[in-house]
Design a protein around this motif. Structure first.
Motif, PDB file in Angstrom:
ATOM      1  N   GLN A 285       0.821  -1.206   0.000  1.00  0.00           N
ATOM      2  CA  GLN A 285       0.000   0.000   0.000  1.00  0.00           C
ATOM      3  C   GLN A 285       0.858   1.261   0.000  1.00  0.00           C
ATOM      4  O   GLN A 285       0.414   2.323   0.432  1.00  0.00           O
ATOM      5  N   ALA A 286       2.101   1.132  -0.510  1.00  0.00           N
ATOM      6  CA  ALA A 286       3.034   2.266  -0.532  1.00  0.00           C
ATOM      7  C   ALA A 286       3.184   2.870   0.863  1.00  0.00           C
ATOM      8  O   ALA A 286       3.292   4.081   1.022  1.00  0.00           O
ATOM      9  N   GLU A 287       3.245   2.000   1.862  1.00  0.00           N
ATOM     10  CA  GLU A 287       3.229   2.464   3.253  1.00  0.00           C
ATOM     11  C   GLU A 287       4.612   2.807   3.804  1.00  0.00           C
ATOM     12  O   GLU A 287       4.726   3.296   4.929  1.00  0.00           O
ATOM     13  N   ARG A 288       5.673   2.625   3.013  1.00  0.00           N
ATOM     14  CA  ARG A 288       7.024   2.888   3.487  1.00  0.00           C
ATOM     15  C   ARG A 288       7.672   3.924   2.581  1.00  0.00           C
ATOM     16  O   ARG A 288       7.751   3.730   1.372  1.00  0.00           O
ATOM     17  N   ALA A 289       8.127   5.040   3.146  1.00  0.00           N
ATOM     18  CA  ALA A 289       8.725   6.137   2.382  1.00  0.00           C
ATOM     19  C   ALA A 289      10.237   6.109   2.560  1.00  0.00           C
ATOM     20  O   ALA A 289      10.743   6.242   3.685  1.00  0.00           O
ATOM     21  N   VAL A 290      10.953   5.936   1.443  1.00  0.00           N
ATOM     22  CA  VAL A 290      12.413   5.857   1.463  1.00  0.00           C
ATOM     23  C   VAL A 290      12.960   7.109   0.780  1.00  0.00           C
ATOM     24  O   VAL A 290      12.739   7.308  -0.420  1.00  0.00           O
ATOM     25  N   PRO A 291      13.674   7.988   1.510  1.00  0.00           N
ATOM     26  CA  PRO A 291      14.214   9.193   0.865  1.00  0.00           C
ATOM     27  C   PRO A 291      15.281   8.825  -0.162  1.00  0.00           C
ATOM     28  O   PRO A 291      16.118   7.944   0.079  1.00  0.00           O
ATOM     29  N   VAL A 292      15.242   9.487  -1.322  1.00  0.00           N
ATOM     30  CA  VAL A 292      16.214   9.209  -2.388  1.00  0.00           C
ATOM     31  C   VAL A 292      16.616  10.516  -3.059  1.00  0.00           C
ATOM     32  O   VAL A 292      15.871  11.500  -3.036  1.00  0.00           O
ATOM     33  N   SER A 293      17.789  10.501  -3.646  1.00  0.00           N
ATOM     34  CA  SER A 293      18.195  11.587  -4.537  1.00  0.00           C
ATOM     35  C   SER A 293      17.689  11.273  -5.935  1.00  0.00           C
ATOM     36  O   SER A 293      17.320  10.130  -6.245  1.00  0.00           O
ATOM     37  N   ILE A 294      17.700  12.266  -6.808  1.00  0.00           N
ATOM     38  CA  ILE A 294      17.317  12.022  -8.201  1.00  0.00           C
ATOM     39  C   ILE A 294      18.299  11.051  -8.856  1.00  0.00           C
ATOM     40  O   ILE A 294      17.900  10.177  -9.632  1.00  0.00           O
ATOM     41  N   ASP A 295      19.574  11.184  -8.533  1.00  0.00           N
ATOM     42  CA  ASP A 295      20.567  10.273  -9.091  1.00  0.00           C
ATOM     43  C   ASP A 295      20.298   8.834  -8.655  1.00  0.00           C
ATOM     44  O   ASP A 295      20.545   7.890  -9.417  1.00  0.00           O
ATOM     45  N   GLN A 296      19.794   8.643  -7.436  1.00  0.00           N
ATOM     46  CA  GLN A 296      19.460   7.296  -6.980  1.00  0.00           C
ATOM     47  C   GLN A 296      18.170   6.790  -7.618  1.00  0.00           C
ATOM     48  O   GLN A 296      18.006   5.585  -7.813  1.00  0.00           O
ATOM     49  N   MET A 297      17.260   7.705  -7.947  1.00  0.00           N
ATOM     50  CA  MET A 297      16.008   7.307  -8.577  1.00  0.00           C
ATOM     51  C   MET A 297      16.213   6.893 -10.030  1.00  0.00           C
ATOM     52  O   MET A 297      15.508   6.019 -10.552  1.00  0.00           O
ATOM     53  N   ALA A 298      17.197   7.496 -10.698  1.00  0.00           N
ATOM     54  CA  ALA A 298      17.386   7.261 -12.136  1.00  0.00           C
ATOM     55  C   ALA A 298      17.539   5.780 -12.496  1.00  0.00           C
ATOM     56  O   ALA A 298      16.894   5.305 -13.440  1.00  0.00           O
ATOM     57  N   PRO A 299      18.398   5.001 -11.781  1.00  0.00           N
ATOM     58  CA  PRO A 299      18.503   3.595 -12.168  1.00  0.00           C
ATOM     59  C   PRO A 299      17.220   2.803 -11.950  1.00  0.00           C
ATOM     60  O   PRO A 299      16.969   1.830 -12.665  1.00  0.00           O
ATOM     61  N   ARG A 300      16.393   3.230 -11.001  1.00  0.00           N
ATOM     62  CA  ARG A 300      15.124   2.545 -10.797  1.00  0.00           C
ATOM     63  C   ARG A 300      14.202   2.782 -11.992  1.00  0.00           C
ATOM     64  O   ARG A 300      13.465   1.887 -12.411  1.00  0.00           O
ATOM     65  N   ILE A 301      14.254   3.990 -12.529  1.00  0.00           N
ATOM     66  CA  ILE A 301      13.466   4.286 -13.728  1.00  0.00           C
ATOM     67  C   ILE A 301      14.005   3.498 -14.916  1.00  0.00           C
ATOM     68  O   ILE A 301      13.239   2.946 -15.721  1.00  0.00           O
ATOM     69  N   ASP A 302      15.340   3.419 -15.040  1.00  0.00           N
ATOM     70  CA  ASP A 302      15.937   2.644 -16.135  1.00  0.00           C
ATOM     71  C   ASP A 302      15.488   1.191 -16.086  1.00  0.00           C
ATOM     72  O   ASP A 302      15.260   0.563 -17.128  1.00  0.00           O
ATOM     73  N   GLU A 303      15.381   0.631 -14.876  1.00  0.00           N
ATOM     74  CA  GLU A 303      14.953  -0.761 -14.729  1.00  0.00           C
ATOM     75  C   GLU A 303      13.544  -0.958 -15.279  1.00  0.00           C
ATOM     76  O   GLU A 303      13.231  -2.018 -15.849  1.00  0.00           O
ATOM     77  N   LEU A 304      12.687   0.029 -15.102  1.00  0.00           N
ATOM     78  CA  LEU A 304      11.307  -0.099 -15.563  1.00  0.00           C
ATOM     79  C   LEU A 304      11.234  -0.262 -17.061  1.00  0.00           C
ATOM     80  O   LEU A 304      10.390  -1.024 -17.578  1.00  0.00           O
ATOM     81  N   VAL A 305      12.061   0.463 -17.813  1.00  0.00           N
ATOM     82  CA  VAL A 305      11.944   0.472 -19.280  1.00  0.00           C
ATOM     83  C   VAL A 305      12.945  -0.455 -19.969  1.00  0.00           C
ATOM     84  O   VAL A 305      12.913  -0.582 -21.193  1.00  0.00           O
ATOM     85  N   THR A 306      13.834  -1.111 -19.206  1.00  0.00           N
ATOM     86  CA  THR A 306      14.774  -2.062 -19.807  1.00  0.00           C
ATOM     87  C   THR A 306      14.052  -3.345 -20.175  1.00  0.00           C
ATOM     88  O   THR A 306      13.346  -3.922 -19.333  1.00  0.00           O
ATOM     89  N   PRO A 307      14.192  -3.817 -21.409  1.00  0.00           N
ATOM     90  CA  PRO A 307      13.474  -5.051 -21.799  1.00  0.00           C
ATOM     91  C   PRO A 307      13.848  -6.214 -20.905  1.00  0.00           C
ATOM     92  O   PRO A 307      15.040  -6.398 -20.572  1.00  0.00           O
ATOM     93  N   PRO A 308      12.895  -7.024 -20.490  1.00  0.00           N
ATOM     94  CA  PRO A 308      13.201  -8.205 -19.670  1.00  0.00           C
ATOM     95  C   PRO A 308      13.912  -9.246 -20.515  1.00  0.00           C
ATOM     96  O   PRO A 308      13.814  -9.242 -21.745  1.00  0.00           O
ATOM     97  N   PRO A 309      14.678 -10.146 -19.873  1.00  0.00           N
ATOM     98  CA  PRO A 309      15.363 -11.194 -20.640  1.00  0.00           C
ATOM     99  C   PRO A 309      14.367 -12.101 -21.344  1.00  0.00           C
ATOM    100  O   PRO A 309      13.272 -12.373 -20.836  1.00  0.00           O
ATOM    101  N   ALA A 310      14.722 -12.536 -22.539  1.00  0.00           N
ATOM    102  CA  ALA A 310      13.857 -13.439 -23.306  1.00  0.00           C
ATOM    103  C   ALA A 310      13.851 -14.820 -22.675  1.00  0.00           C
ATOM    104  O   ALA A 310      14.800 -15.237 -22.024  1.00  0.00           O
ATOM    105  N   GLY A 311      12.767 -15.534 -22.918  1.00  0.00           N
ATOM    106  CA  GLY A 311      12.704 -16.908 -22.443  1.00  0.00           C
ATOM    107  C   GLY A 311      12.029 -17.048 -21.105  1.00  0.00           C
ATOM    108  O   GLY A 311      11.511 -16.142 -20.524  1.00  0.00           O
TER     109      GLY A 311
END
Length: 311
Positions: A285-311
């Motif tokens: 329920q998004a009940e835990r708030a973790v403070p982050v910098s924008i630089d720390q958020m960037a790789p999380r965004i990259d993970e979202l749009v990176t194609p998953p491995p085939a198979g």
């Protein structure tokens, strides 16, 4: 209406030239189409060359769904179209008059990118049937991107950002993003009022697309231009969202869908923002708030749009 800049003309240019305009401008607001104009055409699964399509989500539009459901002769779709047949036939006639479709399929292409795409459309001369057509310019671009994206992102925001339990909010759609395998660009769809025609779509080159995703997640573009602001980490560690929620000025949800064979993978991220501060919201329920910098958020965004491995 533009996300970043001014409206561009020449909406019936060949696709490769239109993509060149997107590359040069970074952002291009496309020609506006009515819902009937979007619904009266259907891109075939093999219309986009494999070198451009790559792994793709196969979206089934209204006309293609009716064709698949039609018994016997696939060109006889009167019952499936029902009372909307005249409206779709009129829409197809308008598209032909505007120069976005022409009868017959396109010839072979030798370029790096297809200039025109083959499809079917409701026949204005016989509204109970469809005919093979060529899609041109912005109609080809929009139909191709919505029909066969390599991933789709949906962005939502909370109308109650200070709600103690963010995950219980009634999310409001902010926009959708359809990504191409090739070229490296996306189509952006903004929500329109219920019952109204779609707003003009916007084509973005990938760097501009990344900035828009950041905005959807609460990142001020000015923050990304300042190394100190990008690296700033709010003090303190993770806390319950209910404790931090009173300072939230936005709560944002991004969901990305990828194809994996005949299945899909769905990834998501929830963030909160206040002036100069950002959090990742975790838990069911998004009940835990973790403070982050924008630089720390960037790789999380990259993970979202990176194609998953085939198979």
């Amino acid at each position: 209406m533009s996300l970043f800049g001014k409206r561009q003309a020449q909406a019936t240019l060949p696709l490769s030239q239109r993509w060149r305009q997107v590359y040069d401008a970074g952002e291009l607001v496309l020609e506006r189409f009515s819902q009937a104009e979007l619904d009266c055409v259907a891109l075939g699964p093999a219309s986009v060359p494999e070198r451009e399509r790559g792994p793709a989500l196969q979206s089934v539009g209204p006309l293609l769904a009716r064709l698949a459901a039609a018994p016997g002769d696939p060109t006889s779709v009167a019952q499936e179209i029902g009372q909307g047949v005249a409206m779709l036939a009129d829409a197809a006639a308008r598209l032909e008059k505007r120069g976005f479709i022409r009868p017959g399929l396109p010839g072979p292409t030798n370029g790096a990118l297809a200039d025109e795409l083959g499809a079917v459309a409701v026949d204005p001369a016989n509204p109970a049937a469809v005919r093979e057509v060529t899609l041109i310019g912005d109609l080809a671009l929009v139909t191709r991107m919505k029909s066969q994206p390599c991933w789709v992102a949906e962005a939502f925001s909370s109308p109650e950002p200070a709600r103690p339990v963010p995950g219980e909010t009634a999310w409001q759609l902010v926009g959708r993003m359809y990504a191409a395998h090739r070229p490296s660009a996306v189509l952006v769809e903004a929500p329109s009022a219920p019952g109204s025609d779609p707003l003009p779509f916007t084509a973005l080159w990938q760097p501009d697309a990344a900035r828009l995703v950041g905005r959807w997640l609460g990142v001020d573009p000015a923050e990304t231009a300042d190394p100190e602001r990008r690296a700033y980490l709010p003090p303190g560690g993770p806390v319950p969202s209910a404790e931090a929620a009173s300072s939230f000025t936005s709560v944002n949800f991004l969901r990305v869908v990828h194809p994996v064979g005949q299945q899909v993978v769905i990834r998501s991220l929830i963030t909160a923002a206040a002036p100069g501060r950002h959090w990742l919201l975790e838990g069911e329920q998004a009940e835990r708030a973790v403070p982050v910098s924008i630089d720390q958020m960037a790789p999380r965004i990259d993970e979202l749009v990176t194609p998953p491995p085939a198979g």
